[in-house]
Scaffold this motif. Structure first.
Motif, PDB file in Angstrom:
ATOM      1  N   SER A   7       0.498   8.190  15.744  1.00 20.42           N
ATOM      2  CA  SER A   7       0.330   6.744  15.876  1.00 20.42           C
ATOM      3  C   SER A   7       0.904   6.079  14.637  1.00 20.42           C
ATOM      4  CB  SER A   7      -1.144   6.377  16.055  1.00 20.42           C
ATOM      5  OG  SER A   7      -1.899   6.795  14.937  1.00 20.42           O
ATOM      6  N   GLY A   8       1.068   4.747  14.724  1.00 20.34           N
ATOM      7  CA  GLY A   8       1.480   3.995  13.557  1.00 20.34           C
ATOM      8  C   GLY A   8       2.915   3.522  13.562  1.00 20.34           C
ATOM      9  N   GLY A   9       3.683   3.922  14.560  1.00 23.00           N
ATOM     10  CA  GLY A   9       5.057   3.460  14.619  1.00 23.00           C
ATOM     11  C   GLY A   9       5.135   1.985  14.977  1.00 23.00           C
ATOM     12  N   GLY A  16      10.408  -3.001   4.261  1.00 20.39           N
ATOM     13  CA  GLY A  16       8.992  -2.967   4.592  1.00 20.39           C
ATOM     14  C   GLY A  16       8.423  -1.564   4.588  1.00 20.39           C
ATOM     15  N   SER A  17       7.155  -1.479   5.005  1.00 18.28           N
ATOM     16  CA  SER A  17       6.436  -0.208   4.989  1.00 18.28           C
ATOM     17  C   SER A  17       5.723   0.024   6.311  1.00 18.28           C
ATOM     18  CB  SER A  17       5.389  -0.199   3.870  1.00 18.28           C
ATOM     19  OG  SER A  17       5.975  -0.352   2.604  1.00 18.28           O
ATOM     20  N   LEU A  18       5.536   1.289   6.621  1.00 22.73           N
ATOM     21  CA  LEU A  18       4.718   1.716   7.744  1.00 22.73           C
ATOM     22  C   LEU A  18       3.994   2.996   7.345  1.00 22.73           C
ATOM     23  CD1 LEU A  18       7.026   1.390  10.915  1.00 22.73           C
ATOM     24  CD2 LEU A  18       4.966   0.057  10.447  1.00 22.73           C
ATOM     25  N   ARG A  19       2.839   3.240   7.972  1.00 25.21           N
ATOM     26  CA  ARG A  19       2.161   4.513   7.774  1.00 25.21           C
ATOM     27  C   ARG A  19       1.931   5.162   9.134  1.00 25.21           C
ATOM     28  NH1 ARG A  19      -3.735   6.226   5.283  1.00 25.21           N
ATOM     29  NH2 ARG A  19      -4.469   5.364   7.263  1.00 25.21           N
ATOM     30  N   LEU A  20       2.473   6.356   9.268  1.00 30.86           N
ATOM     31  CA  LEU A  20       2.276   7.137  10.492  1.00 30.86           C
ATOM     32  C   LEU A  20       1.087   8.071  10.301  1.00 30.86           C
ATOM     33  CD1 LEU A  20       5.960   8.166  11.323  1.00 30.86           C
ATOM     34  CD2 LEU A  20       4.743   6.060  11.908  1.00 30.86           C
ATOM     35  N   SER A  21       0.382   8.300  11.393  1.00 31.43           N
ATOM     36  CA  SER A  21      -0.738   9.242  11.398  1.00 31.43           C
ATOM     37  C   SER A  21      -0.513  10.287  12.478  1.00 31.43           C
ATOM     38  CB  SER A  21      -2.057   8.516  11.663  1.00 31.43           C
ATOM     39  OG  SER A  21      -2.329   7.545  10.689  1.00 31.43           O
ATOM     40  N   CYS A  22      -1.019  11.481  12.223  1.00 23.55           N
ATOM     41  CA  CYS A  22      -0.961  12.553  13.215  1.00 23.55           C
ATOM     42  C   CYS A  22      -2.298  13.275  13.193  1.00 23.55           C
ATOM     43  CB  CYS A  22       0.171  13.511  12.893  1.00 23.55           C
ATOM     44  SG  CYS A  22       0.231  14.971  13.964  1.00 23.55           S
ATOM     45  N   ALA A  23      -3.054  13.093  14.262  1.00 17.18           N
ATOM     46  CA  ALA A  23      -4.347  13.761  14.391  1.00 17.18           C
ATOM     47  C   ALA A  23      -4.146  15.103  15.081  1.00 17.18           C
ATOM     48  CB  ALA A  23      -5.312  12.894  15.181  1.00 17.18           C
ATOM     49  N   ALA A  24      -4.624  16.163  14.455  1.00 11.36           N
ATOM     50  CA  ALA A  24      -4.388  17.522  14.944  1.00 11.36           C
ATOM     51  C   ALA A  24      -5.699  18.164  15.376  1.00 11.36           C
ATOM     52  CB  ALA A  24      -3.721  18.355  13.868  1.00 11.36           C
ATOM     53  N   SER A  25      -5.970  18.098  16.671  1.00 10.36           N
ATOM     54  CA  SER A  25      -7.144  18.821  17.172  1.00 10.36           C
ATOM     55  C   SER A  25      -6.787  20.291  17.289  1.00 10.36           C
ATOM     56  CB  SER A  25      -7.565  18.267  18.526  1.00 10.36           C
ATOM     57  OG  SER A  25      -6.541  18.446  19.473  1.00 10.36           O
ATOM     58  N   GLN A  82       3.408   8.003   4.688  1.00  9.63           N
ATOM     59  CA  GLN A  82       3.563   6.651   4.177  1.00  9.63           C
ATOM     60  C   GLN A  82       5.037   6.404   3.915  1.00  9.63           C
ATOM     61  OE1 GLN A  82       1.228   4.140   3.646  1.00  9.63           O
ATOM     62  NE2 GLN A  82       3.012   2.873   3.191  1.00  9.63           N
ATOM     63  N   MET A  83       5.585   5.402   4.570  1.00  8.72           N
ATOM     64  CA  MET A  83       7.018   5.123   4.477  1.00  8.72           C
ATOM     65  C   MET A  83       7.218   3.761   3.831  1.00  8.72           C
ATOM     66  SD  MET A  83       8.257   6.539   8.213  1.00  8.72           S
ATOM     67  CE  MET A  83       7.451   5.220   9.102  1.00  8.72           C
ATOM     68  N   ASN A  84       7.811   3.760   2.662  1.00  8.24           N
ATOM     69  CA  ASN A  84       8.082   2.522   1.927  1.00  8.24           C
ATOM     70  C   ASN A  84       9.587   2.299   1.808  1.00  8.24           C
ATOM     71  OD1 ASN A  84       5.282   2.244   1.471  1.00  8.24           O
ATOM     72  ND2 ASN A  84       5.415   3.420  -0.428  1.00  8.24           N
ATOM     73  N   SER A  85       9.952   1.084   1.461  1.00  2.00           N
ATOM     74  CA  SER A  85      11.367   0.736   1.274  1.00  2.00           C
ATOM     75  C   SER A  85      12.200   1.195   2.456  1.00  2.00           C
ATOM     76  CB  SER A  85      11.896   1.359  -0.026  1.00  2.00           C
ATOM     77  OG  SER A  85      11.137   0.917  -1.138  1.00  2.00           O
ATOM     78  N   LEU A  86      11.729   0.890   3.641  1.00  2.63           N
ATOM     79  CA  LEU A  86      12.411   1.360   4.847  1.00  2.63           C
ATOM     80  C   LEU A  86      13.796   0.750   4.993  1.00  2.63           C
ATOM     81  CD1 LEU A  86       9.325   1.393   7.179  1.00  2.63           C
ATOM     82  CD2 LEU A  86      10.861   3.327   6.825  1.00  2.63           C
ATOM     83  N   GLN A 109       4.059  14.034  20.561  1.00  2.00           N
ATOM     84  CA  GLN A 109       4.888  13.368  21.559  1.00  2.00           C
ATOM     85  C   GLN A 109       5.890  12.398  20.942  1.00  2.00           C
ATOM     86  OE1 GLN A 109       1.923  12.363  20.672  1.00  2.00           O
ATOM     87  NE2 GLN A 109       2.023  10.123  20.526  1.00  2.00           N
ATOM     88  N   GLY A 110       5.710  12.090  19.669  1.00  2.00           N
ATOM     89  CA  GLY A 110       6.642  11.210  18.973  1.00  2.00           C
ATOM     90  C   GLY A 110       6.179   9.767  18.952  1.00  2.00           C
ATOM     91  N   THR A 111       6.593   9.062  17.908  1.00  2.00           N
ATOM     92  CA  THR A 111       6.299   7.633  17.793  1.00  2.00           C
ATOM     93  C   THR A 111       7.546   6.927  17.270  1.00  2.00           C
ATOM     94  OG1 THR A 111       4.756   5.987  16.870  1.00  2.00           O
ATOM     95  CG2 THR A 111       5.326   7.843  15.440  1.00  2.00           C
TER      96      THR A 111
END
Length: 117
Positions: A7-9, A16-25, A82-86, A109-111
């Motif tokens: 998530s997070g895309g 700008g910045s974005l933060r992606l998350s990946c929950a691993a069950s 964490q993605m900065n200075s995109l 599945q990708g974001t």
């Protein structure tokens, strides 16, 4: 068996910045090495970042070094990017990858991340 949910895309302006998350069950404790890859249209999937299950050491592709940071919250079985200075060239589908006990490989599945100029 491991399931990954990213998530997070989204859409962001250059710089700008974005933060992606990946929950691993299915990942517990130090069972899973975690990484991020990306694939832009018409290109092959490429490595972005990695974090070790053993000591938390990290490594990055040259194209994102100094701008992106990978981290993990073991209590939540979640890895972050964490993605900065995109830049517009960061536009791609970002995939989470895990390797369970250095053996079984799983992909999310990708974001989509889109950086406008």
């Amino acid at each position: 068996q491991v399931q990954l949910v990213e998530s997070g895309g989204g859409l962001v302006q250059a710089g700008g910045s974005l933060r992606l998350s990946c929950a691993a069950s299915g990942c517990t404790g130090s069972s899973c090495d975690m990484g991020w890859y990306r694939q832009a249209p018409g290109t092959e999937r490429e490595f972005v970042a990695f974090i070790s299950r053993i000591d938390g050491s990290t490594r990055y592709s040259d194209s994102v070094k100094g701008r992106f940071t990978i981290s993990r919250d073991s209590a939540k079985n979640t890895v972050y990017l964490q993605m900065n200075s995109l830049k517009p060239e960061d536009t791609a589908i970002y995939y989470c990858k895990t390797i369970l006990y250095a053996s079984a490989v799983y992909w999310g599945q990708g974001t989509q991340v889109t950086v406008s100029s």
